[in-house]
Scaffold this active site. Structure first.
Site, PDB file in Angstrom:
ATOM      1  N   LYS A  69       0.710  -1.386  -0.035  1.00 24.39           N
ATOM      2  CA  LYS A  69      -0.314  -0.215  -0.041  1.00 24.39           C
ATOM      3  C   LYS A  69       1.304   1.212   0.113  1.00 24.39           C
ATOM      4  CE  LYS A  69      -2.023  -0.282   3.668  1.00 24.39           C
ATOM      5  NZ  LYS A  69      -2.118  -1.499   4.255  1.00 24.39           N
ATOM      6  N   THR A  71       4.255   1.530  -0.964  1.00 20.95           N
ATOM      7  CA  THR A  71       4.267   1.557  -1.930  1.00 20.95           C
ATOM      8  C   THR A  71       3.796   1.897  -3.272  1.00 20.95           C
ATOM      9  OG1 THR A  71       5.655  -0.536  -1.377  1.00 20.95           O
ATOM     10  CG2 THR A  71       5.953   0.058  -3.626  1.00 20.95           C
ATOM     11  N   ARG A  92       1.658   7.501   7.290  1.00 20.65           N
ATOM     12  CA  ARG A  92       1.885   7.613   9.222  1.00 20.65           C
ATOM     13  C   ARG A  92       3.555   7.456   9.169  1.00 20.65           C
ATOM     14  NH1 ARG A  92      -1.047   2.344  10.116  1.00 20.65           N
ATOM     15  NH2 ARG A  92      -0.342   1.914   8.153  1.00 20.65           N
ATOM     16  N   LYS A 103       8.312  -7.488  10.276  1.00 22.35           N
ATOM     17  CA  LYS A 103       7.305  -6.417   8.569  1.00 22.35           C
ATOM     18  C   LYS A 103       8.430  -5.483   8.281  1.00 22.35           C
ATOM     19  CE  LYS A 103       4.335  -4.266   6.443  1.00 22.35           C
ATOM     20  NZ  LYS A 103       4.545  -2.511   6.112  1.00 22.35           N
ATOM     21  N   ALA A 271      -3.886  -0.398  12.458  1.00 22.93           N
ATOM     22  CA  ALA A 271      -5.160  -0.167  11.970  1.00 22.93           C
ATOM     23  C   ALA A 271      -5.194  -1.375  12.706  1.00 22.93           C
ATOM     24  CB  ALA A 271      -4.906  -0.459  10.339  1.00 22.93           C
ATOM     25  N   PHE A 299      -3.523  -1.712   6.373  1.00 22.23           N
ATOM     26  CA  PHE A 299      -4.057  -3.453   6.719  1.00 22.23           C
ATOM     27  C   PHE A 299      -5.392  -2.558   5.337  1.00 22.23           C
ATOM     28  CE2 PHE A 299      -2.180  -4.385  11.125  1.00 22.23           C
ATOM     29  CZ  PHE A 299      -0.757  -4.238  10.616  1.00 22.23           C
ATOM     30  N   PHE A 379       3.619  -7.640  -9.650  1.00 23.83           N
ATOM     31  CA  PHE A 379       5.449  -8.605  -8.564  1.00 23.83           C
ATOM     32  C   PHE A 379       6.278  -8.774  -9.688  1.00 23.83           C
ATOM     33  CE2 PHE A 379       5.516  -8.140  -4.015  1.00 23.83           C
ATOM     34  CZ  PHE A 379       4.479  -8.013  -3.825  1.00 23.83           C
ATOM     35  N   TRP A 407       7.051  -0.379  -7.663  1.00 29.16           N
ATOM     36  CA  TRP A 407       8.118  -0.991  -6.544  1.00 29.16           C
ATOM     37  C   TRP A 407       9.152  -0.793  -7.428  1.00 29.16           C
ATOM     38  CZ3 TRP A 407      11.360  -5.645  -7.365  1.00 29.16           C
ATOM     39  CH2 TRP A 407      11.395  -5.272  -6.454  1.00 29.16           C
TER      40      TRP A 407
HETATM   41  P1  ADP Z   1       1.979  -2.443   3.178  1.00 32.10           P
HETATM   42  O1  ADP Z   1       2.095  -0.883   3.130  1.00 32.10           O
HETATM   43  O2  ADP Z   1       0.852  -2.233   2.523  1.00 32.10           O
HETATM   44  O3  ADP Z   1       2.268  -2.478   4.494  1.00 32.10           O
HETATM   45  P2  ADP Z   1       4.418  -2.169   2.005  1.00 32.10           P
HETATM   46  O4  ADP Z   1       4.384  -0.643   1.064  1.00 32.10           O
HETATM   47  O5  ADP Z   1       5.330  -1.428   3.308  1.00 32.10           O
HETATM   48  O6  ADP Z   1       3.360  -2.699   2.250  1.00 32.10           O
HETATM   49  O7  ADP Z   1       4.903  -3.004   1.143  1.00 32.10           O
HETATM   50  C1  ADP Z   1       5.766  -4.262   1.971  1.00 32.10           C
HETATM   51  C2  ADP Z   1       7.309  -4.587   1.389  1.00 32.10           C
HETATM   52  O8  ADP Z   1       6.990  -5.074   0.138  1.00 32.10           O
HETATM   53  C3  ADP Z   1       7.609  -3.549   1.062  1.00 32.10           C
HETATM   54  O9  ADP Z   1       9.209  -4.187   1.653  1.00 32.10           O
HETATM   55  C4  ADP Z   1       7.764  -3.332  -0.190  1.00 32.10           C
HETATM   56  O10 ADP Z   1       9.203  -3.514  -0.762  1.00 32.10           O
HETATM   57  C5  ADP Z   1       7.933  -4.738  -0.811  1.00 32.10           C
HETATM   58  N1  ADP Z   1       7.356  -4.563  -2.157  1.00 32.10           N
HETATM   59  C6  ADP Z   1       5.905  -4.074  -2.482  1.00 32.10           C
HETATM   60  N2  ADP Z   1       5.586  -4.118  -3.002  1.00 32.10           N
HETATM   61  C7  ADP Z   1       6.014  -4.628  -3.979  1.00 32.10           C
HETATM   62  C8  ADP Z   1       6.541  -5.176  -5.528  1.00 32.10           C
HETATM   63  N3  ADP Z   1       6.428  -4.909  -6.449  1.00 32.10           N
HETATM   64  N4  ADP Z   1       7.801  -6.262  -5.633  1.00 32.10           N
HETATM   65  C9  ADP Z   1       8.269  -6.410  -4.894  1.00 32.10           C
HETATM   66  N5  ADP Z   1       8.491  -6.159  -3.336  1.00 32.10           N
HETATM   67  C10 ADP Z   1       7.304  -5.174  -3.468  1.00 32.10           C
END
Ligand code: ADP
Length: 553
Positions: A69, A71, A92, A103, A271, A299, A379, A407
């Site tokens: 999210k 990202t 946040r 995480k 959340a 979440f 991904f 990403w």
């Molecule tokens: P959320 O906000 O939903 O908790 P994040 O944006 O913090 O998720 O991402 C969680 C992890 O997943 C981070 O380490 C991020 O680098 C990785 N990530 C997010 N999107 C991708 C993607 N498309 N491909 C590879 N890794 C990703």
């Protein structure tokens, strides 16, 4: 592909004064914390010529690693600016609990990150420490009060104000304080919560200015007297002292993305066990200064977005103009029964089954009447057939769907989503409230559980039923409810993935948070102090003699 921290390390940041200037803030209107971070001096004057549009980013039920999210949010903010739509991101503050726990950081990922990444994920501008200090100062003042005259007759067995810390520390969930004799205070059983779940955090996030914060602190109920009457902070005259400790923390923090998009990061409630949205002041500041504000809630949409709509939105006084639901192939397959360790492979049958999870979130967000788009967070392991299956599913429902490559490509990979979002914000939205504040807390919980979670009914424990009667007698029944529930399931059982229905939802206890302005309803066995996993992220972190860090993701 480099790790998040390696990419962030290579960033060429602009001085924070330049970022501030982009949104019309002079050096006098910010307080610098080094070269790349600043607090924004309050109040901020609104720029009347801006569009003031608000976009909320939420998601499906995640895997334990998160679904990207943040990202997608960061990529979206960058893409909007690249396309000439002036945008500020509001998000946040990370808690050190998840950073060192399961995480990792919470500043986005890949080429869609907020920097300075290490600072933001660690102590940042000290807001979480200030909140922890304010919370624990109040706890110490209450214990001192009980040990001294205790004129109001506070019952040590009925203190509900707990101490907090910003660490996942399960051994502190239940403790006895005041042991060791007369001079050590009055012994009592209590416990610690994580700062991100504290009422102090919620107050910081829902206050509209410093005096509102003080008023809210005064309304906190710390416990009950021997004859079961609630006692507030205002009755004890501690609200000024506590507010003094938060005088800087209340100011929103300004940083930038890798692409120099101004980003306001402020407040970090979880959340699942809290209300999951960044501060009203951060979002309001962004709205005042930008054409578009893009923000997130934590979440899945059953938790963060519901709480955004039903709690934060009421204080903010602004409905979202568009909603983005982030979905991933991985998480849908996980929701459809695929093994966590095996999500890199193609699992079309599980994906098909897991789609029910996305579809329920779509239906839930449509209930609020805000235009929405599904963003598939791409991904490298996704196959064309998998992406196509999600897109076909959405189109059959008449829902817009866009693939986002935030990403791997940053804003450049998120421009299709940005175009879609801008066009959605031009549509007329017809906001509907899920429940009226006049409904009783039981009715509010039942509405969220049946309409959003898909439950058949709600079972309140004997304790919860007793509390409902007590809260009604005390006139506390007109507040919204903040349900503490697992993030992995629509039910109160984290193993029930997908989109279960016809289940009974269980509320074991309520906690009045009058300063925050809501009643917490604890579902299932949800705990307000997380623990660490078998191999916490901390185990894989390193730092060398030059201070170079790895393992913050
Ligand atoms: P959320 O906000 O939903 O908790 P994040 O944006 O913090 O998720 O991402 C969680 C992890 O997943 C981070 O380490 C991020 O680098 C990785 N990530 C997010 N999107 C991708 C993607 N498309 N491909 C590879 N890794 C990703």
């Amino acid at each position: 592909m480099m790790t998040d921290i390696e990419i962030a390390d290579q960033a060429k940041m602009q001085p924070i004064t330049e970022i501030a200037a982009k949104i019309g803030l002079s050096e006098d209107e910010i307080e610098q914390y080094g070269k790349y971070k600043a607090k924004i001096t309050l109040p901020v004057t609104a720029h009347p010529d801006k569009k003031h549009k608000l976009v909320l980013v939420t998601s499906i039920n995640p895997t334990p690693a998160g679904e990207g999210k943040s990202t997608v949010l960061v990529g979206l903010g960058d893409a909007m600016n690249q396309l000439g739509h002036q945008t500020i991101i509001a998000m946040r503050e990370p808690s050190m609990g998840p950073v060192f726990g399961i995480k990792g950081g919470a500043t986005g990922g890949g080429y869609s990150q907020v920097v300075p990444m290490e600072d933001i994920n660690l102590h940042f501008t000290g807001d979480l420490h200030a909140l922890t200090s304010a919370n624990n100062t109040l706890a110490a003042l209450v214990d001192n009060y009980i040990m001294r005259d205790n004129q109001l007759g506070l019952d040590p067995r009925r203190i509900i104000w707990k101490r907090v810390e910003d660490v996942n520390d399960r051994v502190l969930r239940n403790v006895v304080t005041g042991l060791g004799g007369i001079m050590q205070g009055v012994p009592r059983q209590t416990g610690f919560d994580i700062t991100a779940a504290s009422e102090m955090m919620a107050i910081l996030c829902l206050s509209t200015d410093l005096m509102d914060l003080k008023r809210r602190v005064g309304k906190i109920v710390v416990g009950y007297t021997y004859d079961k009457q609630p006692v507030t902070v205002a009755q004890l005259h501690f609200e000024d002292a506590i507010t003094i400790l938060l005088k800087d923390a209340i100011k929103p923090n300004l940083v930038q993305t890798l692409d120099h998009t101004p980003t306001i990061i402020h407040g970090g409630p979880f959340a699942n066990i809290a209300h999951g949205c960044n501060s009203v002041l951060a979002t309001k500041t962004a709205l005042q200064l930008a054409d578009y504000t893009v923000t997130e809630s934590g979440f899945g949409a059953d938790l963060g977005a519901e709480k955004f709509m039903d709690i934060k939105r009421r204080v903010l006084g602004k409905n979202p103009d568009a909603v983005v639901i982030v979905a991933t192939v991985r998480a849908l397959e996980y929701n459809g029964g695929a093994e966590l360790a095996d999500l890199k492979e193609e699992h079309l049958p599980e994906l098909k089954k897991g789609m029910a999870n996305l579809n329920r979130h779509i239906k839930n967000m449509q209930r609020y009447g805000v235009p929405l788009v599904v963003a598939i967070n791409h991904f490298v392991t996704d196959t064309d057939a998998e992406v196509q299956m999600i897109a076909d599913n959405c189109r059959q429902l008449g829902v817009n769907v866009v693939t986002a490559d935030a990403w791997a490509k940053g804003g450049a990979g998120t421009q299709d989503l940005a175009r879609e979002v801008v066009s959605l914000t031009e549509q007329k939205s017809d906001f509907h409230e899920l429940y009226s504040l006049d409904a009783s807390p039981a009715e509010k919980v039942e509405t969220v559980a049946t309409k959003i979670y898909g439950a058949q009914d709600v079972e309140f424990s004997r304790k919860a039923q007793r509390q409902l009667k007590q809260f009604a007698d005390l006139g506390w029944d007109k507040l919204p409810v903040c349900i503490a529930k697992t993030q992995y399931s629509f039910t109160d059982d984290q193993t029930q993935l997908g989109a279960p229905s016809d289940f009974t939802f269980h509320i074991r206890e309520f906690v009045p948070k009058l300063g925050a302005g809501f009643i917490v309803a604890l579902a299932g066995n949800m705990m307000t102090m997380p623990g660490l996993s078998k191999v916490p992220a901390a185990v894989n972190m390193t730092i060398d003699k030059d201070g170079k860090i790895t393992g913050l993701f």
